[in-house]
Structures are given as structure tokens and as C-alpha cells.
Design a protein around this motif. Structure first.
Motif, mmCIF file in Angstrom:
data_model
loop_
_atom_site.group_PDB
_atom_site.id
_atom_site.type_symbol
_atom_site.label_atom_id
_atom_site.label_comp_id
_atom_site.label_asym_id
_atom_site.label_seq_id
_atom_site.Cartn_x
_atom_site.Cartn_y
_atom_site.Cartn_z
ATOM 1 N N GLN A 37 0.767 -1.186 0.072
ATOM 2 C CA GLN A 37 -0.039 -0.050 -0.040
ATOM 3 C C GLN A 37 0.755 1.337 0.005
ATOM 4 O O GLN A 37 1.665 1.437 1.070
ATOM 5 C CB GLN A 37 -0.904 -0.018 1.127
ATOM 6 C CG GLN A 37 -1.958 1.329 0.993
ATOM 7 C CD GLN A 37 -2.880 0.995 2.411
ATOM 8 O OE1 GLN A 37 -2.707 0.828 3.458
ATOM 9 N NE2 GLN A 37 -4.047 1.250 2.006
ATOM 10 N N LYS A 41 -2.387 5.329 -0.616
ATOM 11 C CA LYS A 41 -3.420 4.247 -0.065
ATOM 12 C C LYS A 41 -3.695 3.171 -1.270
ATOM 13 O O LYS A 41 -4.570 2.552 -1.051
ATOM 14 C CB LYS A 41 -4.592 4.931 0.546
ATOM 15 C CG LYS A 41 -4.328 5.993 1.726
ATOM 16 C CD LYS A 41 -3.494 5.242 2.935
ATOM 17 C CE LYS A 41 -3.420 6.070 4.077
ATOM 18 N NZ LYS A 41 -2.652 5.302 5.266
ATOM 19 N N PHE A 42 -3.146 3.179 -2.365
ATOM 20 C CA PHE A 42 -3.436 2.332 -3.312
ATOM 21 C C PHE A 42 -2.705 0.936 -3.016
ATOM 22 O O PHE A 42 -1.810 1.022 -2.714
ATOM 23 C CB PHE A 42 -2.734 3.046 -4.737
ATOM 24 C CG PHE A 42 -3.223 1.943 -5.816
ATOM 25 C CD1 PHE A 42 -1.976 1.363 -6.351
ATOM 26 C CD2 PHE A 42 -4.446 1.769 -6.339
ATOM 27 C CE1 PHE A 42 -2.396 0.543 -7.623
ATOM 28 C CE2 PHE A 42 -4.744 1.165 -7.216
ATOM 29 C CZ PHE A 42 -3.631 0.476 -8.002
ATOM 30 N N LEU A 43 -3.769 -0.049 -3.030
ATOM 31 C CA LEU A 43 -3.295 -1.255 -2.802
ATOM 32 C C LEU A 43 -2.969 -2.249 -3.918
ATOM 33 O O LEU A 43 -4.057 -2.318 -4.834
ATOM 34 C CB LEU A 43 -4.475 -1.885 -1.942
ATOM 35 C CG LEU A 43 -4.226 -2.968 -0.725
ATOM 36 C CD1 LEU A 43 -3.180 -2.576 0.053
ATOM 37 C CD2 LEU A 43 -5.538 -3.435 -0.143
#
Lengths: 114, 113
Positions: A37, A41-43
Motif C-alpha cells: 500500500q 493508499k493504493f493497494l
């Protein structure tokens, strides 16, 4: 009892070092995952193992090497750490890798490379 | 290629009001859809999923989601928001012939007292 645990929770290290993150699940699941992440906050999925066999290997630098000594553990080793590796790394598990099973996530390891 | 979109970076709602967090998806074949919630400095927690059957799915903490095949959407809803619902919400999708769960970019829900 924590279902999916990771150690350490925080990891601060310098560029060029090698470090490992450990993950254990006590749910009896067959499949485990590593996600990254980023600061926005991109997972994104990195790896997945099913019964100790690698089934997903995303486009990840080969400095990252997962190891699954048994189906309850999936460790992540990172060689020659770079600034861009700074992120939160999440371990997860699911009953197996078929479509309908939800994943259970660990608390995350915040890696900071200086 | 499969993808999922969460068009709103942030949703603000007053406590007690209904809330909706939007999600649209693109997959080949039937989708498998999930909602997860992430509280600050915590891992993701599973809320609910749609696999097959009723289009309205009920999950944890009073949340529900409606699967709409024609609009390729899976919006998360709750009739009455709580301040404690404030968190980051992720929609995720997996297609029938794929092995990966693809996450949206997340929507931050802020519930004001």
C-alpha cells in the motif's frame, strides 16, 4: 488471538540494506498474500501462495523474494532496499484461492527507507 | 482486463443520515465483489461480498451493498451513519477467469457529529 500477524510493525532502515517481514496466520487457511500500500493508499497484490506454492507473482522487482516454509507462514525478504520501497506491506490469507473467499489482513508493516 | 473505480475520494455525511459509497467495476464474465474497511493504522477488514443470488447483500456493522449488473455497480450503503464509521473504504473485484483481487483507490468516509 490475532488471526493474521506480522512482524515487525515498523521497520526503518537505510538504502541498500536487506530486511525481512514475517507473517503468520492461525486460521488454517491454504492461501496467503502480500500486498503493498503506497502513500496514496493504493493497494496492489505482490505475491500469493497456495499450500506453499507460488500462484501469483506480479511485476515486482526480483529484489523481493517471498518464502513460505509452511502454509501458515509467508515471509517477505527484500534485498538492496530503495527509497521507493517505502510503503505499508500487508499480509493476508484466505481459505483458498477460489473466487468466493474473502481475505483476512494483518495489521501491516510500515517500511521506511532512508 | 478487470478494473474497479471508486469515483469519490471522500464522502462527508452527518451522523444519523444515510450514506452511500460508490463503486463500479469492469470484468469479463460474472464478477465477485467485495467491500473492505480500513481504520487508521490498521489492516483491511472484510465487510461483505457478492458472489451470486440476491442483489442486496448485508454485511458487518449494519452495512449493505446493492449489486446492479446493468450499471456494473456495487455501491455500499448504510441507513444511519455513525461517527465510528469514519474510515477508508475499499471496493474490490475478481473476475471468473482471473486469480487476482483488484482493489479500488479507496473512499474516505467522514461522518460528522
Amino acid at each position: 488471538d490475532t488471526a493474521v500477524s506480522q512482524t515487525p510493525k515498523y521497520l526503518v532502515t537505510q538504502m541498500g540494506n536487506d530486511k525481512s517481514i514475517k507473517c503468520e496466520q492461525n486460521l488454517g487457511h491454504d492461501t496467503m498474500y502480500w500486498y503493498k500500500q503506497d502513500s496514496k493508499k493504493f493497494l496492489k497484490i505482490m505475491f500469493s501462495y497456495n499450500n506453499k506454492e507460488l500462484i501469483i507473482n506480479e511485476t515486482v522487482p526480483n529484489r523481493f523474494s517471498p518464502k513460505s516454509p509452511d502454509k501458515a507462514h509467508l515471509n517477505l525478504h527484500i534485498n538492496s532496499l530503495e527509497l521507493g520501497d517505502s510503503a505499508v506491506y500487508f499480509c493476508a490469507s484466505s481459505q483458498d484461492f477460489t473466487l468466493s473467499y474473502e481475505q483476512y489482513f494483518g495489521p501491516g508493516t510500515r517500511l521506511t527507507v532512508t | 482486463a478487470q478494473s474497479v473505480a471508486q469515483p469519490e475520494d471522500q464522502v462527508n455525511v452527518a451522523e444519523g443520515n444515510p450514506l452511500t459509497v460508490k463503486c463500479t467495476y469492469s470484468v469479463s464474465g460474472n464478477p465477485y465483489l467485495f467491500w473492505y474497511v480500513q481504520y487508521p493504522n490498521r489492516g483491511l477488514q472484510f465487510l461483505l461480498k457478492y458472489i451470486t443470488g440476491d442483489n442486496l447483500v448485508k454485511g458487518s456493522y449494519g452495512f449493505e451493498a446493492e449489486f446492479n449488473k446493468s450499471q456494473t455497480s456495487f455501491h455500499l450503503k448504510k441507513p444511519s451513519a455513525l461517527v465510528s464509521d469514519s474510515a477508508l473504504y475499499f471496493c474490490a473485484v475478481r473476475g471468473f477467469n482471473t486469480d487476482k483481487l483488484i482493489f479500488g483507490t479507496g473512499t474516505r468516509l467522514q461522518v460528522f457529529p
